[in-house]
Design an enzyme around this catalytic site. Structure first.
Site, PDB file in Angstrom:
ATOM      1  N   ASN A   1      57.280  36.996  16.137  1.00 56.65           N
ATOM      2  CA  ASN A   1      56.530  37.578  15.022  1.00 56.65           C
ATOM      3  C   ASN A   1      56.805  36.950  13.665  1.00 56.65           C
ATOM      4  O   ASN A   1      56.365  37.458  12.650  1.00 56.65           O
ATOM      5  CB  ASN A   1      56.809  39.084  14.955  1.00 56.65           C
ATOM      6  CG  ASN A   1      56.433  39.764  16.260  1.00 56.65           C
ATOM      7  OD1 ASN A   1      55.359  39.488  16.802  1.00 56.65           O
ATOM      8  ND2 ASN A   1      57.307  40.599  16.787  1.00 56.65           N
ATOM      9  N   THR A   2      57.566  35.867  13.645  1.00 61.50           N
ATOM     10  CA  THR A   2      57.766  35.100  12.411  1.00 61.50           C
ATOM     11  C   THR A   2      57.216  33.716  12.714  1.00 61.50           C
ATOM     12  O   THR A   2      57.715  33.032  13.620  1.00 61.50           O
ATOM     13  CB  THR A   2      59.270  35.036  12.038  1.00 61.50           C
ATOM     14  OG1 THR A   2      59.704  36.357  11.715  1.00 61.50           O
ATOM     15  CG2 THR A   2      59.518  34.125  10.842  1.00 61.50           C
TER      16      THR A   2
ATOM     17  N   ASN B   1      64.446  37.783  24.409  1.00 64.92           N
ATOM     18  CA  ASN B   1      63.674  38.501  23.410  1.00 64.92           C
ATOM     19  C   ASN B   1      62.363  38.981  24.064  1.00 64.92           C
ATOM     20  O   ASN B   1      62.182  38.832  25.276  1.00 64.92           O
ATOM     21  CB  ASN B   1      63.402  37.561  22.220  1.00 64.92           C
ATOM     22  CG  ASN B   1      63.369  38.309  20.906  1.00 64.92           C
ATOM     23  OD1 ASN B   1      62.708  39.347  20.806  1.00 64.92           O
ATOM     24  ND2 ASN B   1      64.058  37.802  19.906  1.00 64.92           N
TER      25      ASN B   1
ATOM     26  N   ASN C   1      55.318  44.978  19.821  1.00 68.12           N
ATOM     27  CA  ASN C   1      55.573  45.071  18.379  1.00 68.12           C
ATOM     28  C   ASN C   1      55.361  43.730  17.706  1.00 68.12           C
ATOM     29  O   ASN C   1      55.550  42.682  18.304  1.00 68.12           O
ATOM     30  CB  ASN C   1      56.993  45.599  18.113  1.00 68.12           C
ATOM     31  CG  ASN C   1      58.011  44.479  17.972  1.00 68.12           C
ATOM     32  OD1 ASN C   1      58.181  43.918  16.889  1.00 68.12           O
ATOM     33  ND2 ASN C   1      58.657  44.122  19.073  1.00 68.12           N
TER      34      ASN C   1
ATOM     35  N   SER D   1      62.141  35.407  17.988  1.00 65.24           N
ATOM     36  CA  SER D   1      61.136  36.440  17.731  1.00 65.24           C
ATOM     37  C   SER D   1      59.765  35.781  17.686  1.00 65.24           C
ATOM     38  O   SER D   1      59.597  34.730  17.071  1.00 65.24           O
ATOM     39  CB  SER D   1      61.406  37.129  16.396  1.00 65.24           C
ATOM     40  OG  SER D   1      60.247  37.853  16.016  1.00 65.24           O
TER      41      SER D   1
ATOM     42  N   LYS E   1      70.064  33.842  20.700  1.00 65.41           N
ATOM     43  CA  LYS E   1      69.136  34.685  21.476  1.00 65.41           C
ATOM     44  C   LYS E   1      67.849  33.929  21.718  1.00 65.41           C
ATOM     45  O   LYS E   1      67.238  33.415  20.781  1.00 65.41           O
ATOM     46  CB  LYS E   1      68.857  35.985  20.722  1.00 65.41           C
ATOM     47  CG  LYS E   1      67.959  36.937  21.510  1.00 65.41           C
ATOM     48  CD  LYS E   1      67.999  38.322  20.939  1.00 65.41           C
ATOM     49  CE  LYS E   1      67.038  39.249  21.659  1.00 65.41           C
ATOM     50  NZ  LYS E   1      67.066  40.603  21.109  1.00 65.41           N
TER      51      LYS E   1
ATOM     52  N   PHE F   1      60.491  41.199  11.299  1.00 63.75           N
ATOM     53  CA  PHE F   1      61.775  41.254  10.575  1.00 63.75           C
ATOM     54  C   PHE F   1      61.680  42.061   9.279  1.00 63.75           C
ATOM     55  O   PHE F   1      62.128  41.619   8.219  1.00 63.75           O
ATOM     56  CB  PHE F   1      62.298  39.847  10.222  1.00 63.75           C
ATOM     57  CG  PHE F   1      62.691  38.987  11.390  1.00 63.75           C
ATOM     58  CD1 PHE F   1      62.863  39.514  12.660  1.00 63.75           C
ATOM     59  CD2 PHE F   1      62.909  37.622  11.211  1.00 63.75           C
ATOM     60  CE1 PHE F   1      63.236  38.704  13.732  1.00 63.75           C
ATOM     61  CE2 PHE F   1      63.282  36.809  12.273  1.00 63.75           C
ATOM     62  CZ  PHE F   1      63.436  37.345  13.525  1.00 63.75           C
TER      63      PHE F   1
HETATM   64  C1  LIG Z   1      60.216  47.342  18.072  1.00 66.49           C
HETATM   65  C2  LIG Z   1      61.115  46.209  18.465  1.00 66.49           C
HETATM   66  C3  LIG Z   1      61.753  45.455  17.459  1.00 66.49           C
HETATM   67  C4  LIG Z   1      62.592  44.399  17.807  1.00 66.49           C
HETATM   68  N1  LIG Z   1      63.231  43.687  16.831  1.00 66.49           N
HETATM   69  C5  LIG Z   1      64.082  42.701  17.164  1.00 66.49           C
HETATM   70  C6  LIG Z   1      64.810  41.999  16.166  1.00 66.49           C
HETATM   71  O1  LIG Z   1      64.715  42.292  14.965  1.00 66.49           O
HETATM   72  N2  LIG Z   1      65.641  41.014  16.560  1.00 66.49           N
HETATM   73  C7  LIG Z   1      65.822  40.665  17.878  1.00 66.49           C
HETATM   74  O2  LIG Z   1      66.598  39.755  18.180  1.00 66.49           O
HETATM   75  N3  LIG Z   1      65.157  41.326  18.850  1.00 66.49           N
HETATM   76  C8  LIG Z   1      64.306  42.327  18.517  1.00 66.49           C
HETATM   77  N4  LIG Z   1      63.644  43.014  19.514  1.00 66.49           N
HETATM   78  C9  LIG Z   1      63.830  42.586  20.917  1.00 66.49           C
HETATM   79  C10 LIG Z   1      64.871  43.428  21.659  1.00 66.49           C
HETATM   80  O3  LIG Z   1      66.146  43.277  21.096  1.00 66.49           O
HETATM   81  C11 LIG Z   1      64.911  43.031  23.147  1.00 66.49           C
HETATM   82  O4  LIG Z   1      65.324  41.673  23.234  1.00 66.49           O
HETATM   83  C12 LIG Z   1      63.566  43.174  23.848  1.00 66.49           C
HETATM   84  O5  LIG Z   1      62.895  44.326  23.382  1.00 66.49           O
HETATM   85  C13 LIG Z   1      63.701  43.277  25.355  1.00 66.49           C
HETATM   86  O6  LIG Z   1      64.501  44.375  25.726  1.00 66.49           O
HETATM   87  P1  LIG Z   1      63.870  45.809  26.186  1.00 66.49           P
HETATM   88  O7  LIG Z   1      62.857  45.525  27.250  1.00 66.49           O
HETATM   89  O8  LIG Z   1      65.055  46.603  26.661  1.00 66.49           O
HETATM   90  O9  LIG Z   1      63.250  46.398  24.968  1.00 66.49           O
HETATM   91  C14 LIG Z   1      62.799  44.069  19.184  1.00 66.49           C
HETATM   92  C15 LIG Z   1      62.166  44.833  20.163  1.00 66.49           C
HETATM   93  C16 LIG Z   1      61.346  45.889  19.832  1.00 66.49           C
HETATM   94  C17 LIG Z   1      60.674  46.687  20.923  1.00 66.49           C
END
Ligand SMILES: Cc1cc2nc3c(=O)[nH]c(=O)nc-3n(C[C@H](O)[C@H](O)[C@H](O)COP(=O)(O)O)c2cc1C
Length: 339
Positions: A176-177, A245, A110, A174, A216, A114
């Site tokens: 993506n910022t 993350n 993704n 993140s 984080k 934000f």
């Molecule tokens: C679509 C998507 C959006 C996410 N948005 C955020 C976010 O806004 N803030 C954040 O700290 N992590 C965000 N994450 C990261 C997740 O919280 C997590 O740290 C990461 O996906 C790894 O865990 P997983 O393998 O269980 O998905 C996002 C992940 C995904 C897939």
């Protein structure tokens, strides 16, 4: 076939973000479906950072960015739910498409950036939510705030979320910022933690309660930088770390066309690195410092392995998409059985 696998077959026919939006709309309108889809709720109480958790499994940030489904996720049996990332002002995020499934690898990429309705909308919803679970609020900066002024965005969010959050997470990881991850670099990191620490003391006095403040971090760091972060957070009185993350690496996926999409990778391919980061952090921070493990947990076995690597609590996101709400109880049960 379970209710969720049936629903998933339909949802997976749609664009990833569209099916995400539909699911959230349904959960927000009918919070009781959270409980119906999950089945069992596991009570395996644990106290950490002065908070009482029903069990050790949490919803990771980014799934409910605006806090619209707190009740539904509570009913799904999560011990804690982290909403956000939220920014001071609402913002649309990056252009679509910006969320991609890597189905055979149980992964997602993704680059949402934000997208959220802003901190005020989130605070209103969080203050109204009826829940048993612990509520975390994850804060970030707006995309158009220059990096030099980032601390003001975090401080603005911290002030607003403080009265309604059980714990607060500073998201500097993140991918993506633009530039955000530079806040993890030693000097900037130190400065940010000083400012946030001071603000937290003021807020603790004003509200008569000290809320845990966590950071984080990204998985894309050398061991040396991880060590510096571990030292800095303890020096500044931060209460815990969340690792990790999403990753900008594409481990084992190089041959896939979709792997070339820009953004953060989550799910099964992130698991080995996320495990390593927790193990390495545990060595640096000692036995008592709270660590929340996240990244690639897709089964009870994965949950147990992350706990054994050193995580006190766990979070899931991508696993919930591929495995469904039953994963919450599966993970909580696996940990409860191995106390
Ligand atoms: C679509 C998507 C959006 C996410 N948005 C955020 C976010 O806004 N803030 C954040 O700290 N992590 C965000 N994450 C990261 C997740 O919280 C997590 O740290 C990461 O996906 C790894 O865990 P997983 O393998 O269980 O998905 C996002 C992940 C995904 C897939």
């Amino acid at each position: 076939m379970s209710a969720y696998s049936l629903a998933r077959s339909a949802l997976f026919l749609m664009d990833a973000e569209r099916s995400h939006e539909l699911t959230l709309a349904m959960l927000s309108r009918y919070p009781q479906t959270g409980g119906l889809l999950a089945g069992a709720i596991v009570d395996d109480p644990v106290r950490l950072m002065g908070l009482d958790f029903r069990n050790r499994i949490g919803l990771a940030a980014g799934l409910d960015k605006n806090g619209e489904c707190i009740e539904a996720f509570d009913r799904m049996g999560f011990g804690f739910v982290e909403v956000g990332t939220v920014t001071p002002r609402p913002q649309p995020g990056n252009p679509r498409p910006r969320m991609f499934r890597l189905r055979s690898d149980q992964a997602l990429i993704n680059r949402l950036g934000f997208n959220n309705q802003g901190v005020d909308a989130l605070v209103t919803r969080a203050s109204r939510a009826r829940r048993r679970c612990v509520l975390g609020i994850n804060i970030g900066k707006n995309a158009d705030t220059p990096l030099e002024l980032a601390e003001y965005d975090y401080l603005a969010c911290l002030h607003k979320v403080y009265p309604v959050a059980d714990y607060i997470v500073v998201n500097i990881s993140s991918p993506n910022t633009a530039g955000l991850r530079q806040l993890q670099e030693a000097e900037r990191f130190d400065q940010l933690l000083v400012k946030l620490g001071e603000a937290r003391e003021t807020l603790a006095q004003r509200h008569g309660k000290r809320r845990p403040l966590l950071v984080k971090i990204a998985p894309d760091m050398e061991d040396q930088q991880l060590l510096e972060i571990a030292n800095a957070v303890r020096r500044h009185g931060i209460d815990g770390l969340i690792a990790t993350n999403t990753t900008i690496a594409r481990p084992g996926l190089e041959a896939l066309t979709v792997a070339a999409e820009k953004g953060g990778l989550s799910g099964a391919p992130l698991k080995p690195r996320a495990n390593q980061v927790i193990a390495s952090l545990r060595t640096s921070v000692g036995a008592d410092f709270p660590l929340i493990g996240v990244g690639g947990i897709l089964s009870g076995e994965d949950a147990l392995a992350r706990r054994q690597a050193g995580a006190d609590l766990l979070q899931i996101y991508t696993g919930l998409i591929y495995r469904g709400p039953g994963l919450v109880a599966e993970c909580a049960q696996a940990l409860a059985a191995h106390r």
